[in-house]
Design a protein around this motif. Structure first.
Motif, PDB file in Angstrom:
ATOM      1  N   TYR A 172      -9.223   3.374   5.075  1.00  0.00           N
ATOM      2  CA  TYR A 172      -7.725   3.381   4.960  1.00  0.00           C
ATOM      3  C   TYR A 172      -7.401   3.868   3.744  1.00  0.00           C
ATOM      4  CZ  TYR A 172      -8.029   0.430   9.192  1.00  0.00           C
ATOM      5  OH  TYR A 172      -8.695  -0.264  10.370  1.00  0.00           O
ATOM      6  N   LEU A 176      -2.129   1.853   1.469  1.00  0.00           N
ATOM      7  CA  LEU A 176      -2.265   0.872   2.434  1.00  0.00           C
ATOM      8  C   LEU A 176      -3.035  -0.414   2.070  1.00  0.00           C
ATOM      9  CD1 LEU A 176      -1.746  -0.442   5.277  1.00  0.00           C
ATOM     10  CD2 LEU A 176      -3.740   0.783   5.970  1.00  0.00           C
ATOM     11  N   LEU A 177      -4.175  -0.260   1.312  1.00  0.00           N
ATOM     12  CA  LEU A 177      -4.976  -1.274   0.971  1.00  0.00           C
ATOM     13  C   LEU A 177      -4.259  -1.941  -0.325  1.00  0.00           C
ATOM     14  CD1 LEU A 177      -8.436   0.587   0.804  1.00  0.00           C
ATOM     15  CD2 LEU A 177      -7.699  -0.868   2.675  1.00  0.00           C
ATOM     16  N   SER A 179      -0.859  -2.250  -0.552  1.00  0.00           N
ATOM     17  CA  SER A 179       0.093  -3.148  -0.112  1.00  0.00           C
ATOM     18  C   SER A 179      -0.503  -4.267   0.472  1.00  0.00           C
ATOM     19  CB  SER A 179       0.793  -2.067   1.019  1.00  0.00           C
ATOM     20  OG  SER A 179       1.395  -0.938   0.313  1.00  0.00           O
ATOM     21  N   ILE A 180      -1.739  -4.087   1.109  1.00  0.00           N
ATOM     22  CA  ILE A 180      -2.160  -5.407   1.975  1.00  0.00           C
ATOM     23  C   ILE A 180      -2.713  -6.495   0.799  1.00  0.00           C
ATOM     24  CG2 ILE A 180      -4.001  -6.114   3.154  1.00  0.00           C
ATOM     25  CD1 ILE A 180      -3.748  -3.828   4.955  1.00  0.00           C
ATOM     26  N   ASP A 181      -3.067  -5.940  -0.312  1.00  0.00           N
ATOM     27  CA  ASP A 181      -3.710  -7.080  -1.166  1.00  0.00           C
ATOM     28  C   ASP A 181      -2.523  -7.512  -1.869  1.00  0.00           C
ATOM     29  OD1 ASP A 181      -6.391  -6.305  -0.731  1.00  0.00           O
ATOM     30  OD2 ASP A 181      -6.326  -4.794  -2.194  1.00  0.00           O
ATOM     31  N   ASN A 183       0.318  -8.437  -0.680  1.00  0.00           N
ATOM     32  CA  ASN A 183       0.965  -9.425   0.292  1.00  0.00           C
ATOM     33  C   ASN A 183       0.289 -10.543   0.397  1.00  0.00           C
ATOM     34  OD1 ASN A 183       3.154  -7.619   0.916  1.00  0.00           O
ATOM     35  ND2 ASN A 183       2.129  -6.555   2.566  1.00  0.00           N
ATOM     36  N   ARG A 184      -1.092 -10.198   0.278  1.00  0.00           N
ATOM     37  CA  ARG A 184      -2.160 -11.338   0.484  1.00  0.00           C
ATOM     38  C   ARG A 184      -2.025 -12.428  -0.748  1.00  0.00           C
ATOM     39  NH1 ARG A 184      -8.026  -8.835   2.450  1.00  0.00           N
ATOM     40  NH2 ARG A 184      -7.503  -8.940   4.728  1.00  0.00           N
ATOM     41  N   TRP A 220      -6.746  -7.264  10.442  1.00  0.00           N
ATOM     42  CA  TRP A 220      -5.373  -6.545  10.398  1.00  0.00           C
ATOM     43  C   TRP A 220      -5.754  -4.927  10.778  1.00  0.00           C
ATOM     44  CZ3 TRP A 220      -6.032  -2.490   6.952  1.00  0.00           C
ATOM     45  CH2 TRP A 220      -7.036  -2.630   5.890  1.00  0.00           C
ATOM     46  N   VAL A 224      -3.182  -1.635  12.330  1.00  0.00           N
ATOM     47  CA  VAL A 224      -2.757  -0.151  11.462  1.00  0.00           C
ATOM     48  C   VAL A 224      -2.515   0.872  12.332  1.00  0.00           C
ATOM     49  CG1 VAL A 224      -3.629   0.937   9.468  1.00  0.00           C
ATOM     50  CG2 VAL A 224      -3.747  -1.485   9.678  1.00  0.00           C
ATOM     51  N   TYR A 228      -2.578   6.131   8.883  1.00  0.00           N
ATOM     52  CA  TYR A 228      -2.952   5.756   7.640  1.00  0.00           C
ATOM     53  C   TYR A 228      -4.484   6.031   7.402  1.00  0.00           C
ATOM     54  CZ  TYR A 228       1.865   3.812   7.753  1.00  0.00           C
ATOM     55  OH  TYR A 228       3.154   3.691   7.589  1.00  0.00           O
TER      56      TYR A 228
END
Length: 312
Positions: A172, A176-177, A179-181, A183-184, A220, A224, A228
């Motif tokens: 990915y 994107l990675l 943004s995910i980190d 949010n985590r 997740w 996706v 992306y």
């Protein structure tokens, strides 16, 4: 009509293209033409929320209502959209009627069938300005050539970066990675047990690290969009640019010849005069002064009451 038809034919022939614009009558007429190529399912047309908010503010003169309208457009769920519409209705029912007179799929993000990818305004087109910097004063032929060559260089650089990520086993995009980190960091440590948006009351349950991992153990990747992925991005920059042949090798042109008007040439010296018609979107909102020492509003660090006084 000439520009959009040639754009569709020579630049963007791909199906499913989304075009974001204002509610200009000329643009809508060109897009809705029977042979334009911009009609569904070949292409889709939506409105720019920044222009809609500007038209809303010009009519109702309400900054609070404008904020509710923007939230209605940006919110990704139907329930939250209804809540902001109700909040807008508390200000004026006429505001709600004005907003709902437009088709929902033209301006609401949760009704666009995921075609916008979060892009709600025409500001996306301005990101290419850094590539085309300092080309505005060139002749038309030089602008076309510079655009072609600079985009070719951009595609080569981005293609090499994407290919290196692909060879490294990355699946990915880095955006994107990241943004995910991000949010985590906050989401896995709490769970919402009660939500009353109308009363602005939220009840959350704090989780232990182990329970948080169990609660967030969802793959997740299934949610996706393929756009992306690194493979999809590499397919964009894989496009080849053919070199522009020398002008002597061009085929002869027997059509009309355009010549520039010397009287309209920009002055070589002095500040250029802008002929752009400005509206309220160009106005800069006034922000209160904030102190760099105590972070209070209404004064600067020079007049800060908490500033240390020097001995006489």
């Amino acid at each position: 009509m000439f520009f959009l038809s040639n754009l569709r034919q020579h630049v963007t022939p791909n199906p499913g293209i989304l075009i974001i614009s204002d509610r200009s009558q000329a643009i809508r007429t060109a897009i809705n033409a029977s042979h334009s190529g911009w009609r569904p399912p070949s292409a889709y047309h939506v409105y720019c929320i920044r222009h809609m908010a500007s038209n809303f503010n010009l009519r109702f003169k309400s900054a609070e209502g404008k904020g509710y309208l923007v939230n209605v457009a940006y919110i990704p769920s139907n329930e939250c959209c209804d809540w902001y519409l109700d909040a807008l209705g508390t200000l004026s029912g006429e505001m709600v009627d004005w907003a709902l007179c437009f088709k929902k799929d033209l301006w609401l993000q949760h009704c666009d069938e995921d075609r916008r990818y979060g892009h709600m305004t025409t500001n996306l087109s301005e990101c290419i300005n850094v590539v085309l910097k300092e080309t505005g004063n060139l002749p038309v032929a030089a602008i076309v050539r510079a655009t072609y060559e600079r985009l070719q260089q951009l595609f080569v650089c981005r293609g090499r970066e994407t290919h290196a990520q692909l060879q490294g086993g990355q699946i990915y995009s880095q955006w994107l990675l990241t943004s995910i980190d991000k949010n985590r960091e906050s989401l896995p440590m709490m769970r919402v047990t009660h939500c009353d948006r109308r009363e602005s009351v939220f009840s959350v349950e704090e989780l232990k690290p182990v329970d948080a991992c169990v609660a967030a153990s969802i793959e997740w990747g299934h949610f996706v969009d393929p756009v992306y992925t690194i493979v999809s991005i590499f397919n964009v920059y894989e496009r080849e640019f053919l070199p522009i042949p020398d002008e002597k090798m061009w085929s002869p042109w027997y059509g009309a010849c355009l010549k520039p008007n010397p009287a309209m040439r920009r002055k070589a010296s002095g500040r250029p005069v802008s002929t752009r018609i400005r509206n309220e979107m160009d106005a800069v909102e006034r922000v209160e002064k904030r102190c760099g020492l105590c972070h209070g509003e209404g004064h600067t660090i020079r007049r800060c009451p908490n500033a240390p006084q020097s001995d006489p």
